[in-house]
Design a protein around this motif. Structure first.
Motif, PDB file in Angstrom:
ATOM      1  N   VAL A 480      50.836  70.677  43.405  1.00  0.00           N
ATOM      2  CA  VAL A 480      51.402  72.131  43.705  1.00  0.00           C
ATOM      3  C   VAL A 480      50.723  72.593  44.999  1.00  0.00           C
ATOM      4  N   GLU A 481      51.458  73.076  45.852  1.00  0.00           N
ATOM      5  CA  GLU A 481      51.156  73.542  47.188  1.00  0.00           C
ATOM      6  C   GLU A 481      51.745  75.050  47.303  1.00  0.00           C
ATOM      7  N   LYS A 482      50.985  76.036  48.194  1.00  0.00           N
ATOM      8  CA  LYS A 482      51.573  77.327  48.345  1.00  0.00           C
ATOM      9  C   LYS A 482      51.553  77.526  49.763  1.00  0.00           C
ATOM     10  N   VAL A 483      51.978  78.687  50.146  1.00  0.00           N
ATOM     11  CA  VAL A 483      51.988  78.902  51.659  1.00  0.00           C
ATOM     12  C   VAL A 483      50.474  79.264  52.102  1.00  0.00           C
ATOM     13  N   LEU A 484      50.362  78.824  53.280  1.00  0.00           N
ATOM     14  CA  LEU A 484      48.811  78.822  53.988  1.00  0.00           C
ATOM     15  C   LEU A 484      48.329  80.243  53.804  1.00  0.00           C
ATOM     16  N   GLN A 485      47.077  80.765  53.229  1.00  0.00           N
ATOM     17  CA  GLN A 485      46.548  81.629  53.133  1.00  0.00           C
ATOM     18  C   GLN A 485      45.204  81.813  53.554  1.00  0.00           C
ATOM     19  N   GLY A 486      44.402  80.974  52.907  1.00  0.00           N
ATOM     20  CA  GLY A 486      42.977  80.961  53.158  1.00  0.00           C
ATOM     21  C   GLY A 486      42.487  79.631  52.456  1.00  0.00           C
ATOM     22  N   SER A 487      41.177  79.577  51.717  1.00  0.00           N
ATOM     23  CA  SER A 487      40.657  78.735  51.271  1.00  0.00           C
ATOM     24  C   SER A 487      41.405  78.476  49.895  1.00  0.00           C
ATOM     25  N   ILE A 488      41.128  77.275  49.310  1.00  0.00           N
ATOM     26  CA  ILE A 488      41.852  76.899  47.983  1.00  0.00           C
ATOM     27  C   ILE A 488      41.176  77.859  46.869  1.00  0.00           C
ATOM     28  N   ALA A 489      39.668  77.824  47.190  1.00  0.00           N
ATOM     29  CA  ALA A 489      39.270  78.825  46.223  1.00  0.00           C
ATOM     30  C   ALA A 489      39.279  80.066  45.933  1.00  0.00           C
ATOM     31  N   HIS A 490      39.380  80.815  47.167  1.00  0.00           N
ATOM     32  CA  HIS A 490      39.893  81.859  47.341  1.00  0.00           C
ATOM     33  C   HIS A 490      41.339  82.337  46.798  1.00  0.00           C
ATOM     34  N   CYS A 491      42.361  81.468  47.072  1.00  0.00           N
ATOM     35  CA  CYS A 491      43.624  81.700  46.615  1.00  0.00           C
ATOM     36  C   CYS A 491      43.714  81.470  45.196  1.00  0.00           C
ATOM     37  N   ALA A 492      43.084  80.522  44.583  1.00  0.00           N
ATOM     38  CA  ALA A 492      43.081  80.308  43.095  1.00  0.00           C
ATOM     39  C   ALA A 492      42.431  81.223  42.222  1.00  0.00           C
ATOM     40  N   GLU A 493      41.388  82.086  42.898  1.00  0.00           N
ATOM     41  CA  GLU A 493      40.492  82.849  42.201  1.00  0.00           C
ATOM     42  C   GLU A 493      41.231  83.818  41.173  1.00  0.00           C
ATOM     43  N   PRO A 494      42.200  84.559  41.859  1.00  0.00           N
ATOM     44  CA  PRO A 494      43.077  85.517  41.147  1.00  0.00           C
ATOM     45  C   PRO A 494      43.614  85.090  39.895  1.00  0.00           C
ATOM     46  N   ARG A 523      51.871  75.114  54.824  1.00  0.00           N
ATOM     47  CA  ARG A 523      51.461  74.963  53.380  1.00  0.00           C
ATOM     48  C   ARG A 523      50.155  74.432  53.037  1.00  0.00           C
ATOM     49  N   MET A 524      49.477  74.741  51.920  1.00  0.00           N
ATOM     50  CA  MET A 524      48.208  74.423  51.601  1.00  0.00           C
ATOM     51  C   MET A 524      48.029  74.051  50.377  1.00  0.00           C
ATOM     52  N   PRO A 525      46.902  72.901  49.859  1.00  0.00           N
ATOM     53  CA  PRO A 525      47.063  72.512  48.627  1.00  0.00           C
ATOM     54  C   PRO A 525      46.585  73.651  47.527  1.00  0.00           C
ATOM     55  N   PHE A 526      46.943  73.564  46.215  1.00  0.00           N
ATOM     56  CA  PHE A 526      46.482  74.465  45.518  1.00  0.00           C
ATOM     57  C   PHE A 526      46.241  73.754  44.221  1.00  0.00           C
ATOM     58  N   GLY A 527      46.842  72.857  43.283  1.00  0.00           N
ATOM     59  CA  GLY A 527      46.383  72.407  42.379  1.00  0.00           C
ATOM     60  C   GLY A 527      47.392  71.138  41.950  1.00  0.00           C
ATOM     61  N   TRP A 528      46.870  70.298  40.947  1.00  0.00           N
ATOM     62  CA  TRP A 528      47.812  69.315  40.260  1.00  0.00           C
ATOM     63  C   TRP A 528      47.650  68.887  39.096  1.00  0.00           C
ATOM     64  N   ALA A 529      48.570  68.123  38.437  1.00  0.00           N
ATOM     65  CA  ALA A 529      48.703  67.980  37.067  1.00  0.00           C
ATOM     66  C   ALA A 529      49.348  66.783  36.832  1.00  0.00           C
ATOM     67  N   ALA A 530      48.962  65.753  35.718  1.00  0.00           N
ATOM     68  CA  ALA A 530      49.352  64.541  35.632  1.00  0.00           C
ATOM     69  C   ALA A 530      49.789  64.489  34.164  1.00  0.00           C
ATOM     70  N   ARG A 531      50.808  63.345  34.073  1.00  0.00           N
ATOM     71  CA  ARG A 531      51.019  63.130  32.588  1.00  0.00           C
ATOM     72  C   ARG A 531      51.511  61.373  32.637  1.00  0.00           C
ATOM     73  N   TYR A 551      45.041  71.397  37.219  1.00  0.00           N
ATOM     74  CA  TYR A 551      43.599  71.534  37.757  1.00  0.00           C
ATOM     75  C   TYR A 551      43.512  72.075  39.196  1.00  0.00           C
ATOM     76  N   LYS A 552      42.603  72.805  39.499  1.00  0.00           N
ATOM     77  CA  LYS A 552      42.419  73.150  40.963  1.00  0.00           C
ATOM     78  C   LYS A 552      42.153  72.034  41.962  1.00  0.00           C
ATOM     79  N   GLN A 553      42.794  72.062  43.195  1.00  0.00           N
ATOM     80  CA  GLN A 553      42.630  70.787  44.068  1.00  0.00           C
ATOM     81  C   GLN A 553      41.323  71.007  44.723  1.00  0.00           C
ATOM     82  N   ASP A 554      40.584  70.073  44.817  1.00  0.00           N
ATOM     83  CA  ASP A 554      39.151  69.829  45.642  1.00  0.00           C
ATOM     84  C   ASP A 554      39.802  69.651  47.297  1.00  0.00           C
ATOM     85  N   SER A 555      39.166  70.664  47.972  1.00  0.00           N
ATOM     86  CA  SER A 555      39.466  70.251  49.411  1.00  0.00           C
ATOM     87  C   SER A 555      38.887  68.850  49.804  1.00  0.00           C
ATOM     88  N   GLY A 556      37.812  68.410  49.294  1.00  0.00           N
ATOM     89  CA  GLY A 556      37.354  67.387  49.762  1.00  0.00           C
ATOM     90  C   GLY A 556      37.782  65.962  48.922  1.00  0.00           C
TER      91      GLY A 556
END
Length: 1491
Positions: A480-494, A523-531, A551-556
């Protein structure tokens, strides 16, 4: 006789095993040595049919003599496509400049060229015939007297099905009574009773102290002696009385009422059955006495007159019978005897190769992924329309791909999905997007993609994935990606907080609107899921599975390698430390329905069926198949994609740019490095934008100077690639600051260039390797592709300014997914050199050979993927480059290498598809040059004659089928395309080609006949392939020449050859004889002979003379070889007999030759088989027939055995020319040499009759016992062939054949008919059942009785005739029917066509009995036809000496044999009619004779 004694004496010497083997070898060697089959030169076929043209065309059966017109043709089959239109672009061939690309495009767009053989369905064995009605739709059911007891027993609770076993058992109380003891409760003793049926059909009741029957019996009651069973409750509760014939009673008592009732019912049925049998036997005895009395009162008067005065006027019809009416009656409802043959009944198609199919696109496990909805916990009403409901407050984008945890790699391309509702998508279009050309402002329907409006392809939500190797470790991953805004942690926090979602949603939406308007294209990374995808390795979809939490995407941990590690962690949820973003991902996985429509390929070409309209479109997602040979397949469609993966940028040490943190990578594909060059519009865009765009961005990591990337950029490559085509990477620093108070000028500086990198697509003319480390330049000077490599020692250009000292800072990976370009260096160089030569460049001697030899190092997967292209080019080189023999040989060696590699990988079916559909021999460019087949034959012969390279020789032998089939197709296309097919066969091919073929044959022979032990598989393969090729040559070439080739090949074999070589020989002959026009090849017509020759030998066409074998070459050769094989051991006999039988079955069911006259002519070809059978008459008759054949007295049996003719000059018909076969003694017994094995095998052994014969030298068989016993399978098979010929052959031919015999030899002919009746007699359902229940003792292949079983036949017959009236003291009422059953028991297994491999059910037994009954009936009617015709034809001889002659006696014996062997009711009707006609016609002589 001295030979026999000497032989047996040697075998009886005591000694060690080695001495015994030596004695066997010496005895056999001194007894008999096989003579080599005489080589007969075949006739000049073409000359004969030319000279006899008038005779052939005036023959009413000329269809049997002439090859049909237009037997071979070429058809062009349109290439079947699964797409609505061709995958090859319309102008592809014009744009292509590379030879390799051109040949690929031609391959994918050309139709199939197939050589059709009009009668090919008739060119295999009988199983391949187009008429599949080998078995009658409804098998007639026949009634036999022998089955009456069986049916009665069936009525008696099916007791017969348990014959020989325990029928009932249980505890009973038995009274010990005698004349002095009164029956009371005290005299009853508890015993365990077993009610059993004995092998003769009678029943016995045994009692024991307990359940263990191993102990001594305490008493037995024979139920044959009982006549009633009644209850006697006064004596004891639940008691009953068994009354015997002699007024004696047995008192028994059960323990419960139910047990008593069961015992009473069972015992009453048995007693009733016995009583009925006894009454019937008495009735039969009375009738037989009356018949005897009435028979003595016959008078010499006309039968018709006597019947007129009879008290039974219904008998008048018998007086009107004639031979002709009887014959017509017998012909009504007749069956083909081969319909009931074991192989015809089984119809096992396992040995037949499946149909060769054209190349198809790879068919993997396919499934569809339907993306429906994605929502997080922050929702708001963004639309003015209330019915749309609350939605996400900002846009999110999904990309789906398959990951294989077992192989540790990504196995599919990305499938990009935009699930945002319209109101959310509008957020992206509100602001200006400076680089997004046409992404939003595009009017719908402005352009078409293969006939479909491009606007229909913008928001596809269904993706079709395919997996070649499904298993449980495959996962579907959604990023899952979203429009570039800032860090992943900052964007996922809300989204992860739980406080006041409504207020938070409005706040997030407000910021998102600003971000989208400014940074909407990033775009920026946001999260991922699998099945998981599959439940098992069979490809069962896990349709009920659900996605993991988001799951929240880890930037590393962004790379695919990191994702695989995360998946492994996800499998262990108890240990996972992944942060979850509350969300709902609604994505369904399901199988593709049958009515699946509106789907596009990965190149966006519509797939059939495609309906007009934009509803619910799906697109295929490319599978990234591992580069493993077993997963590869030959390309059939045009595809030219390049996948680019930016992996990593190391910018932490750069000092050139002040700001380089939020780094975006822009990928472009260009064809020029000039200053004004523009990027090509060939990159596949994201959802919502155009299908193809000029650039693509990778996701941006906020404040990261050394970012990792996971993006996949898919590029549609141009058809022609040149040195200027390259990938250009531009790096931007993206400003993420959103300052509402800032000026608009500041706002516009969103991105700042911070470097360039590029990579040429081609290196040395081919696509660059997979991973590359690239330096980054600060600027982009014109002509940058000409800049020297930073690693080189060249003086760097002044225009070049590298970041961080030109270190390789940027890492990328390239995946070429193209069916027109190859990355293999050797293949590229080979085609490049061929292109230079075609363009007119001067050939360098040895240069082409060098490139051909380098092709041996070509990668196997490349070889398979471009198989048709490579093979066609090699054949083209083989045909056109004829100056050097070395080129042709090396070209053939490369072909051989490719063929062997395909076989090693189990992909040889691709080679068959190539030959049948793709291969097309092209005309050589130079005039008067040799054709493909001519050069290939010479090359093959050259390789086989090279003594040094045994590895290549062995491969050529092993895979020779490929080269022979290529030769055959090349020859066919040469004849048809050059219109040579209309020429006389002798002029179709040059003499040089015939000479080359002969040389090739001579080169092959020693590898088969000498090296067979060293290379068994290779020699067998080339033997079979050569036979198939020569069979094809009979269609194309001078048939007399091909006959000579066949003759030369067969002459290479010897009777001293081991079993393996004999099998090769018969496999070769069988293949040749399966030719679709085998009958015309044998010329079934009369060959006139000079007068002198006619007087000297009138037997030319009736025995295996040289003249016969010359005129009817193939059938003559087969019969001669089969005749010699009959003197060999079992395995060789089995092979020869099977080949002969299968060929006759094919004739019998060939729907081209079903007319009676055609069948008669075909049968006449096999007339010499009669002589072969008469030579082996005593072996065919077998000891059972000689012992059990009907005889009225011992003396008559002496005559039966001694009736063989004495040695004479006509050796082809003498049955006792070899004293080893047997000698008759005065008492009627026979000493048979075949019993020599008795000193080696014990009588109780269940081994094959020829086990002793198989003790032979390992390499050569110098001599064998030629008179060993034939077993029942062989006998029945030979007799079935004989009966087919006798039934089908014309009466004139048969009479002419008989007229050549002396009276003594005629008796042998009649004896053969009598033997048929014996070996095909019906033995009854009971015996069939008991035999089927026994496992076969002689192996799976040999459906024959073991020696002990055949001994039982003799013992049973002798015991019946020596002690028929003797009754056992313990079995007072033993029935004579029991002896009758035993008479047939011994040869049961030999009579059955049932397959013992599987368990035998009651239905199997019933069906088996039905088949046996039909065989017996058909044999009976065929023998009746023959004997009736015989009596008509030899009336004078039969009545000579007032009917007192051996011939009359033998004819009458055969009529009696019908009755003694037991026939069906249907057959008996005809038997009695024939017998009446025989007696009526010859009554005077018959009554005077002393038969």
């Amino acid at each position: 006789m001295s030979e026999v004694r000497k032989f047996t004496k040697r075998l009886s010497k005591p000694g060690t095993a080695a001495e015994l083997r030596q004695s066997v070898s010496e005895a056999v060697r001194s007894s008999f040595v096989l003579e080599k089959t005489k080589v007969v030169e075949p006739l000049d076929y073409e000359n004969v049919i030319l000279q006899r043209r008038v005779q052939i065309y005036s023959d009413p059966l000329r269809d049997l003599l002439i090859f049909p017109i237009e037997d071979v043709s070429i058809s062009v089959i349109g290439r079947q496509r699964r797409t609505v239109q061709s995958t090859v672009p319309e102008d592809a061939l014009k744009k292509a400049q590379s030879l390799f690309v051109k040949e690929c495009i031609k391959t994918y767009s050309s139709d199939w060229f197939v050589v059709n053989y009009k009668y090919e369905e008739y060119s295999g064995d009988f199983r391949m015939l187009p008429c599949k009605s080998f078995r009658p739709d409804k098998i007639p059911s026949h009634v036999f007297e022998i089955d009456e007891d069986f049916e009665k027993d069936e009525d008696s609770s099916s007791l017969c099905s348990q014959k020989g076993g325990v029928i009932k058992q249980g505890w009973l109380h038995k009274a010990n009574v005698n004349s002095t003891i009164t029956v009371t409760m005290k005299v009853f003793k508890r015993r365990y009773f077993y009610l059993s049926q004995l092998t003769d059909g009678s029943y016995i009741l045994n009692s024991y102290k307990d359940e263990k029957i191993s102990k001594e019996s305490k008493g037995c009651i024979f139920l044959d002696a009982c006549n009633d069973v009644v209850q006697c409750p006064k004596m004891r509760r639940y008691a009953f009385e068994l009354k015997t014939i002699d007024k004696y009673s047995h008192y028994l008592a059960a323990e419960t009422e139910q047990e008593m009732e069961e015992w009473l019912v069972t015992l009453r049925k048995i007693i009733q059955s016995n009583t009925e049998s006894l009454v019937q036997e008495k009735k039969d005895a009375v009738e037989s006495v009356q018949d005897d009395e009435s028979s003595t009162q016959g008078k010499s008067e006309n039968i018709l007159e006597s019947l007129e005065r009879s008290m039974h006027p219904e008998l008048m019809k018998y007086g009107r019978e004639t031979d002709q009416l009887n014959k017509l009656s017998r012909n009504d409802g007749r069956q083909n005897i081969f319909s009931f043959d074991p192989e015809v009944q089984r119809l096992d198609f396992s040995g037949i190769e499946p149909d060769v199919k054209p190349f198809e696109e790879k068919c993997s496990r396919r499934f569809v992924v339907c993306c429906q909805d994605f929502s997080l916990n922050l929702l708001a009403q963004l639309s003015d329309r209330a019915e749309e409901g609350p939605t996400n407050v900002e846009p999110f984008f999904l990309s789906l791909a398959l990951f294989d945890l077992k192989s540790n790699c990504k196995i599919s391309a990305d499938f990009h999905v935009d699930l945002n509702p319209a109101c959310v998508r509008d957020m992206l279009q509100e602001g200006s997007e400076p680089r997004a050309e046409g992404a939003a402002g595009h009017g719908p329907g402005q352009s078409l993609v293969h006939g479909v409006p491009e606007s229909c392809l913008r928001y596809i939500k269904r993706g079709v994935f395919s997996v070649t190797n499904p298993h449980t470790e495959i996962f579907l991953v959604a990023r899952v990606e979203k429009v570039l805004q800032g860090s992943i942690a900052h964007c996922a926090e809300p989204y992860m907080k739980n406080s006041d979602p409504g207020k938070t949603a409005q706040k997030v939406h407000k910021v998102a609107k600003q971000v989208c308007s400014r940074l909407g294209q990033y775009r920026m990374p946001f999260g991922w899921a699998a099945r998981p995808v599959f439940k098992d390795s069979q490809g069962t979809l896990d349709a009920d599975g659900k996605f993991s939490p988001l799951y929240k995407q880890d930037s590393g941990k962004l790379s695919n390698e990191d994702m695989l590690k995360l998946l492994a962690e996800y499998k262990k949820p108890e240990k996972t430390k992944l942060q979850v973003i509350p969300a709902q991902l609604n994505i369904i996985i399901k199988d593709i329905p049958l009515d699946f429509t509106n789907c596009f390929t990965a190149s966006y070409i519509p797939i059939k069926p495609f309906e007009k309209g934009c509803e619910d479109i799906a697109v295929e997602v490319e599978e990234l198949v591992p580069e493993v040979a077993k997963y590869c397949y030959p390309f059939t469609v045009y595809k030219n994609h390049l996948y680019v993966y930016p992996l990593h940028l190391k910018y932490e040490n750069q000092k050139v740019f002040a700001k380089a943190r939020n780094i975006a990578v822009c990928v472009e594909f260009r064809d020029s490095d000039e200053a004004d060059a523009r990027p090509l519009k060939c990159i596949y865009g994201k959802p919502g934008g155009p299908l193809l765009t000029t650039h693509a961005y990778a996701a941006v990591l906020h404040h990261n100077q050394s970012p990792e990337f996971y993006d996949e950029i898919k590029i549609e490559l141009p058809i022609h690639l040149h040195q200027k085509h390259h990938l250009l990477f531009t790096f931007y620093h993206v400003s993420c600051e959103i300052n509402t108070k800032a000026t608009s000028k500041k706002q516009d500086t969103v991105e700042t260039q911070v470097g360039f990198s590029w990579v040429p697509l081609l290196k040395d003319g081919r696509v660059v390797p997979l991973e590359r480390q690239l330096p980054v330049s600060c600027t982009l000077p014109p002509g940058y592709l000409g800049l020297p490599d930073p690693d080189s020692r060249k003086q760097p250009s002044m225009d070049a300014k590298w970041v961080d000292g030109a270190k390789p800072l940027f890492k990328i990976r390239i995946h070429l997914d193209s069916t027109i370009y190859t990355q293999d260096m050797h293949l590229h160089k080979f085609f490049h050199y061929c292109q230079l030569v075609q363009a007119g460049a001067k050939e360098v001697p040895g240069e082409l050979v060098k490139y051909l030899k380098c092709l041996h190092a070509m990668e196997i997967q490349v070889m398979i993927q471009f198989l048709p292209v490579i093979l066609m080019q090699l054949f083209r080189v083989l045909t056109n480059v004829t100056q050097e023999d070395e080129v042709a040989v090396n070209c053939t060696m490369v072909l051989l290498h490719i063929v062997s590699k395909c076989h090693e990988e189990g992909l040889d079916h691709y080679l068959r598809s190539f030959l049948k559909y793709v291969f097309r021999a092209e005309k050589p460019s130079a005039k008067q040059a040799k054709m493909t087949h001519e050069i290939l034959v010479l090359s093959m012969a050259t390789i086989l004659k090279q003594s040094a390279d045994f590895l290549a020789i062995n491969k050529l032998l092993k895979y020779s089928w490929f080269f022979f089939e290529a030769l055959a197709k090349s020859m066919a296309m040469y004849l048809l395309e050059e219109n040579k097919i209309k020429l006389p066969r002798g002029q179709r091919f040059p003499e040089s080609y015939q000479h080359a073929l002969h040389s090739l044959l001579l080169a092959i022979i020693p590898h088969v006949t000498i090296r067979y032990n060293e290379i068994p598989e290779e020699s067998r393969n080339v033997n079979f392939s050569l036979a198939n090729f020569l069979k094809r040559c009979l269609t194309f070439m001078d048939r007399g020449f091909v006959f000579n080739l066949i003759n030369d090949y067969i002459s290479g074999f010897s009777p001293k050859d081991p079993k393996l070589l004999v099998e090769y020989k018969f496999e070769f002959l069988q293949t040749i004889c399966n030719h679709e026009h085998y009958i015309p090849l044998n010329l079934p017509m009369t060959f006139s002979k000079p007068k002198l020759q006619r007087v000297q030998d009138t037997n030319l066409e009736y025995s295996l003379t040289d003249e016969y074998c010359r005129h009817h070459f193939l059938v003559g050769m087969l019969l001669r070889e089969a005749s010699v094989a009959l003197q060999d051991n079992y395995d060789i006999r089995y092979t020869a007999i099977s080949v002969l039988k299968n060929l006759l079955i094919k004739h019998a069911f060939d729907n081209r030759y079903q007319h009676k006259n055609q069948q008669a002519k075909i049968a006449q070809l096999y007339l010499p088989l009669f002589g072969v059978l008469l030579e082996n008459l005593q072996r065919v008759a077998g000891p059972e027939a000689l012992t059990c054949c009907p005889a009225s007295s011992p003396a008559s049996r002496d005559e039966f055995i001694c009736s063989f003719p004495s040695p004479s000059s006509r050796s082809s018909l003498i049955a006792d020319k070899d004293p080893a076969c047997g000698a008759a003694l005065p008492n009627g017994h026979t000493i048979k040499r075949e019993d020599s094995k008795g000193s080696l095998n014990s009588e109780g052994a269940t081994s094959s009759p020829d086990q002793s014969e198989n003790i032979r030298r390992s390499s050569m068989r110098s001599s064998v016992s030629h008179c060993s016993r034939l077993d029942q399978f062989e006998i029945r098979t030979l007799l079935m062939c004989y009966l087919y010929i006798v039934k089908m052959i014309s009466e004139d031919t048969l009479l002419a054949y008989w007229n050549k015999f002396s009276p003594q030899e005629l008796i042998n002919v009649l004896m053969l008919l009598e033997v048929c009746l014996f070996h095909f007699r019906y033995v009854g359902k009971r015996n069939i059942a008991s035999s089927c229940m026994r496992p076969p003792g002689s192996g799976e292949r040999r459906l024959a009785v073991s020696p002990p079983a055949s001994c039982r036949v003799q013992d049973a017959w002798l015991s019946k005739h020596t002690a028929a009236e003797r009754k056992s003291q313990t079995m007072p009422a033993l029935r004579s029917r029991a002896g009758a059953r035993l008479q047939h028991l011994g040869s049961l297994e030999s009579s059955f066509t049932l397959n013992h491999n599987a368990g035998t059910s009651e239905a199997d037994i019933v069906h088996q009995a039905l088949l046996e009954g039909n065989i017996a009936t058909e044999v009976c009617l065929t023998v009746l036809d023959t004997i009736s015709f015989f009596t008509q034809s030899f009336k004078t001889q039969l009545l000579s000496n007032d009917g007192h002659n051996p011939l009359m006696k033998k004819v009458f014996d055969i009529h009696l044999a019908f009755l003694k062997n037991g026939q069906s009711e249907a057959a008996l009707k005809h038997v009695f009619a024939s017998l009446r006609a025989f007696i009526s016609k010859d009554k005077y002589g018959f009554c005077k004779s002393k038969i």
